[in-house]
Design an enzyme around this catalytic site. Structure first.
Site: not given
Ligand code: ATP
Ligand code: MG
Length: 434
Positions: A212, A214, A220-221, A357, A360, A408
């Site tokens: 990602r 991001e 947590r990211h 979270e 998803s 996570r």
């Molecule tokens: P958040 O809103 O917490 O950033 P997200 O909704 O963007 O998460 P999803 O795209 O739904 O994340 O990804 C599914 C799962 O992957 C998340 O629930 C989380 O456990 C994990 N995840 C997503 N992005 C990250 C990240 N940048 N670092 C670690 N784990 C992640």
């Molecule tokens: Mg999500």
């Protein structure tokens, strides 16, 4: 020369043994000196009464620098002074690899070291038993996930991590050079696991890296994490998917508690295994909880970190660590999620663990026309997704699935303060090495 034994295999009836490991600590008390040695199994003691040891060997051993790797041969003696119940009186030793001075990081010192320093010298950081234990538990966790899904009849698959388009086609993609054209690192296996639903491999899972791009500097990211994805056909509603993840998460937590007991003791944590079924809250119910707590969110807003935390506190008050939040506004969810017709909501959910979270999931839109409509609604060009859409034109069963970030889940199970604690070599916007 005798073979080096693991310390856990040494017994008092061994007589003479060879052992190996790192010199964790040396104490010189004049007439007697002690070395605390450490190997993969833990620590043990080498005892050196000055009068009984060859003087050259005595001075060599007592002069070693901390963390040097040595091989020691000696006699095993029963001892009620040591945790193992034995000690070794050395008769020979060999330095295999000396450790420089000073160490970049102490292994046993109880001083608080900045996380950056620890991560810069991660090999040394992981020598700490309480850090190593986290990665042993993470390994166990993956075993447990595999056991659970295999039991449920899922097939393990591997999907590509380099591709021409991303799942949500957004800004979160890392662009890479693929020979003479651009490509992207996979942010999730979403499109591929859905394509497989039309292949007959209609219950699949994958445990692999997700990327990602991001710019999030949070606890947590990270930019690279391990995602456990599942996708299953012939569901009748999204609750079928929830019950499937729940079964896996329950097996993981129970297994960590039982089979990870030694490591949990090392890090001083206990695992709570919540009762099933995990409660299901709707997005609207959560919004009301959050608003009642004074957070100014309106219909359609993302609950966000703060909102998730408030819901977590609310649920903790009911003795509930794990719960689903279902029926998010369709607008907030990706194109592949099924709309709840006649409402602004969708058949989507998150699994939250102690106010955060961890997963998803949802029911997917399997009807071709509706899927194309949703793509257009999200401003995506269906032509860019031809390889994906084709799988919906020739017979696609109803299906749904989830993605869980395994770090996570581990962080929440162990109450770790930062996701980086659960990754050996984490990647974030500021860190690309080691
Ligand atoms: P958040 O809103 O917490 O950033 P997200 O909704 O963007 O998460 P999803 O795209 O739904 O994340 O990804 C599914 C799962 O992957 C998340 O629930 C989380 O456990 C994990 N995840 C997503 N992005 C990250 C990240 N940048 N670092 C670690 N784990 C992640
Ligand atoms: Mg999500």
């Amino acid at each position: 020369m005798a073979i080096v034994k693991k310390s856990s295999e040494v017994t008092v009836s061994d007589g003479t043994v060879a052992v190996g490991g790192w010199v964790q600590d040396i104490r010189n008390l004049g007439g007697i000196s002690f070395i605390t040695m450490r190997d993969r199994c833990g620590t043990y003691q080498v005892t050196m009464p000055k009068k009984k040891i060859d003087p050259e060997l005595f001075s060599m051993l007592t002069g070693l620098s901390r963390e040097t790797v040595v091989r020691i041969e000696g006699e095993v003696k029963e001892s009620n002074q040591t945790a193992t119940g034995w000690e070794i009186i050395p008769s020979a030793a060999e330095v295999i690899s000396p450790a420089g001075v000073p160490l970049p990081l102490g292994v046993v010192d109880k001083v608080n070291v900045e996380m950056d320093t620890r991560l810069n010298h991660r090999f040394m950081d992981v020598r700490k038993p309480e850090v190593k234990a986290i990665f042993e538990l993470k390994s166990l966790m993956v075993d447990l996930i595999e056991e659970a899904v295999r039991e449920m009849g899922f097939t393990r698959v591997y999907t590509p991590k380099i591709g021409a388009a991303g799942a949500e086609g957004g800004a979160e993609l890392f662009k890479v050079q693929y020979f003479d054209r651009p490509a992207y690192l996979a942010q999730s296996p979403q499109l591929y696991k859905q394509i497989l639903m039309s292949s007959g491999l209609d219950q699949v899972y994958e445990i692999g890296p997700a990327f990602r791009a991001e710019q999030s500097n949070t606890n947590r990211h990270v930019t690279e994490f391990i995602s456990f994805d599942g996708e299953m056909s012939w569901i009748s509603c999204q609750e079928d998917v929830m019950r499937a993840i729940e079964q896996v998460v329950d097996h993981v937590l129970t297994g960590l508690k039982e089979r990870g007991a030694r490591q949990l003791e090392v890090i001083g944590k206990e695992i709570n295994v919540p009762a099933r079924p995990y409660p299901i809250l709707t997005y609207s119910e959560c919004l009301a909880i959050v608003q009642a707590a004074g957070l100014l969110l309106k219909e359609g807003d993302d609950l966000g970190t703060e909102g998730e935390k408030i819901v977590g506190e609310h649920m903790a008050g009911k003795g509930c660590d794990l719960y689903f939040i279902a029926e998010y506004p369709e607008e907030a969810k990706p194109f592949y999620i099924m709309e709840k017709d006649g409402t602004p909501y969708s058949f989507s959910f998150d699994l939250d663990f102690k106010g955060q979270e961890i997963s998803s999931g949802g029911q997917r839109e399997h009807r071709y026309d509706r899927l194309v409509e949703r793509m257009q609604k999200k401003g995506l060009d269906p032509e860019d997704f031809e390889f994906y859409l084709e799988a919906f034109k020739y017979g696609m069963p109803p299906h749904g699935g989830w993605g869980i970030g395994i770090e996570r889940m581990l962080v929440k199970a162990l109450d770790l303060p930062n996701i980086r604690e659960a990754i050996l070599f984490p990647r974030d916007p500021a860190r690309l090495s080691p």
